[in-house]
Scaffold this active site. Structure first.
Site, PDB file in Angstrom:
ATOM      1  N   HIS A 106       5.606   7.111   6.332  1.00  0.00           N
ATOM      2  CA  HIS A 106       5.299   6.511   5.028  1.00  0.00           C
ATOM      3  C   HIS A 106       4.769   7.603   4.122  1.00  0.00           C
ATOM      4  O   HIS A 106       4.605   8.755   4.561  1.00  0.00           O
ATOM      5  CB  HIS A 106       4.290   5.365   5.204  1.00  0.00           C
ATOM      6  CG  HIS A 106       2.983   5.845   5.738  1.00  0.00           C
ATOM      7  ND1 HIS A 106       2.669   5.818   7.092  1.00  0.00           N
ATOM      8  CD2 HIS A 106       1.914   6.423   5.133  1.00  0.00           C
ATOM      9  CE1 HIS A 106       1.471   6.337   7.268  1.00  0.00           C
ATOM     10  NE2 HIS A 106       0.980   6.718   6.101  1.00  0.00           N
ATOM     11  N   HIS A 155       0.823  -1.210   0.000  1.00  0.00           N
ATOM     12  CA  HIS A 155       0.000   0.000   0.000  1.00  0.00           C
ATOM     13  C   HIS A 155       0.856   1.259   0.000  1.00  0.00           C
ATOM     14  O   HIS A 155       0.431   2.317  -0.435  1.00  0.00           O
ATOM     15  CB  HIS A 155      -0.914   0.032   1.226  1.00  0.00           C
ATOM     16  CG  HIS A 155      -1.847  -1.118   1.319  1.00  0.00           C
ATOM     17  ND1 HIS A 155      -2.791  -1.385   0.352  1.00  0.00           N
ATOM     18  CD2 HIS A 155      -1.989  -2.095   2.244  1.00  0.00           C
ATOM     19  CE1 HIS A 155      -3.479  -2.466   0.696  1.00  0.00           C
ATOM     20  NE2 HIS A 155      -3.006  -2.922   1.832  1.00  0.00           N
ATOM     21  N   HIS A 207       3.573  10.988   5.933  1.00  0.00           N
ATOM     22  CA  HIS A 207       2.847  10.875   7.196  1.00  0.00           C
ATOM     23  C   HIS A 207       3.787  10.312   8.248  1.00  0.00           C
ATOM     24  O   HIS A 207       4.260   9.179   8.112  1.00  0.00           O
ATOM     25  CB  HIS A 207       1.637   9.946   7.039  1.00  0.00           C
ATOM     26  CG  HIS A 207       0.525  10.545   6.242  1.00  0.00           C
ATOM     27  ND1 HIS A 207      -0.486   9.802   5.680  1.00  0.00           N
ATOM     28  CD2 HIS A 207       0.270  11.844   5.932  1.00  0.00           C
ATOM     29  CE1 HIS A 207      -1.324  10.632   5.045  1.00  0.00           C
ATOM     30  NE2 HIS A 207      -0.875  11.866   5.175  1.00  0.00           N
ATOM     31  N   THR A 209      -6.250   4.694   6.078  1.00  0.00           N
ATOM     32  CA  THR A 209      -6.363   3.331   5.543  1.00  0.00           C
ATOM     33  C   THR A 209      -7.196   2.499   6.519  1.00  0.00           C
ATOM     34  O   THR A 209      -7.259   2.835   7.712  1.00  0.00           O
ATOM     35  CB  THR A 209      -4.967   2.679   5.404  1.00  0.00           C
ATOM     36  OG1 THR A 209      -4.292   2.731   6.669  1.00  0.00           O
ATOM     37  CG2 THR A 209      -4.133   3.389   4.346  1.00  0.00           C
TER      38      THR A 209
HETATM   39 ZN   LIG Z   1      -0.649   7.769   5.495  1.00  0.00          ZN
END
Ligand SMILES: [Zn+2]
Length: 243
Positions: free
Chosen positions: A108, A83, A127, A195
């Site tokens: 990430h 992801h 982030h 997410t």
């Molecule tokens: Zn993120």
């Protein structure tokens, strides 16, 4: 400790989806963002009223105190969880906001940016995910526009894991400070993980001044992740975006 498990669960979830055991999700199609809340009861919060990302606009003036950053230079681990590309940090880096210490767990990236600022999208957003001792989360978001190469990205991307599930120890030590601009004024709002499971109660601290990354650094990320990895912006509802 529930929230810590959820935050660190990003990696765990991905391992589960690689193994085909857990509820997998994606950024498009049958398991795309508009379907997340219905994929499994665990993801029901993805349909909540305080979701991230958002288009930061309609600001409310507030007396936001500076964030105190205490980030160490360290030997970190980099992984491709399918992801995103994530850098996991050993203990010892933290921020202090309003007298609360939040420890930096990982950072990430998303391309293009997930949050928008006054409707503006950026090619890359970092982030930096932190948790306090009770498991409350604080995410520092940094936007990147195209320009000069970024030092931290140069070190991390030197060992960019191209395959889903690949994890490496970075040989070059880096500090998350290298992802931050000198001026660290920020916007703040209450949101969620972007997410699944989309847990709410996350304190978002979006740095106003963008950093730069080179075109090839941005392209290298997109190539390693193989698809855009930004959840569309969510309704602000009753929330105030503080500036
Ligand atoms: Zn993120």
């Amino acid at each position: 400790m529930k929230n810590i498990t959820l935050a660190l669960g990003l990696a765990v979830l991905s391992v589960a989806s690689i193994a085909g055991e857990g509820p997998s999700w994606s950024y498009s199609g049958e398991a795309g963002p508009d379907k997340w809340a219905k994929l499994t009861p665990e993801y029901a919060t993805c349909a909540g009223k305080n979701q991230s990302p958002v288009n930061l606009s309609g600001f409310t003036k507030a007396d936001l105190k500076p964030i105190k950053f205490s980030y160490k230079t360290d030997n970190d681990e980099i992984l491709n969880n399918g992801h995103t590309i994530q850098v996991n940090l050993p203990a010892g880096s933290s921020i202090a906001v309003d007298g609360t210490q939040f420890d930096l767990k990982q950072f990430h990236f998303h391309a293009p940016s997930e949050n928008l600022i006054d409707g503006k999208s950026y090619p890359l957003e970092a982030h930096l995910v932190h948790a306090d001792k009770d498991g409350n989360l604080a995410v520092v978001a940094v936007m990147f526009k195209e320009g000069k190469a970024n030092k931290a990205l140069a070190k991390a991307w030197a060992q960019l894991p191209e395959k889903e599930g690949e994890k490496l120890n970075l040989t070059a030590s880096l500090s998350a400070t290298e992802l931050l601009p000198v001026t660290r004024a920020y916007y703040s709002f209450s949101g969620s993980l972007t997410t699944p499971p989309c847990s709410e109660g996350v304190r978002w601290l979006v740095i106003k001044q963008p950093m730069t990354a080179s075109q090839s650094q941005i392209e290298a990320f997109a190539h390693a992740v193989h698809h855009e990895n930004n959840r569309p912006v969510q309704a602000i509802n009753a929330r105030a975006i503080l500036k």
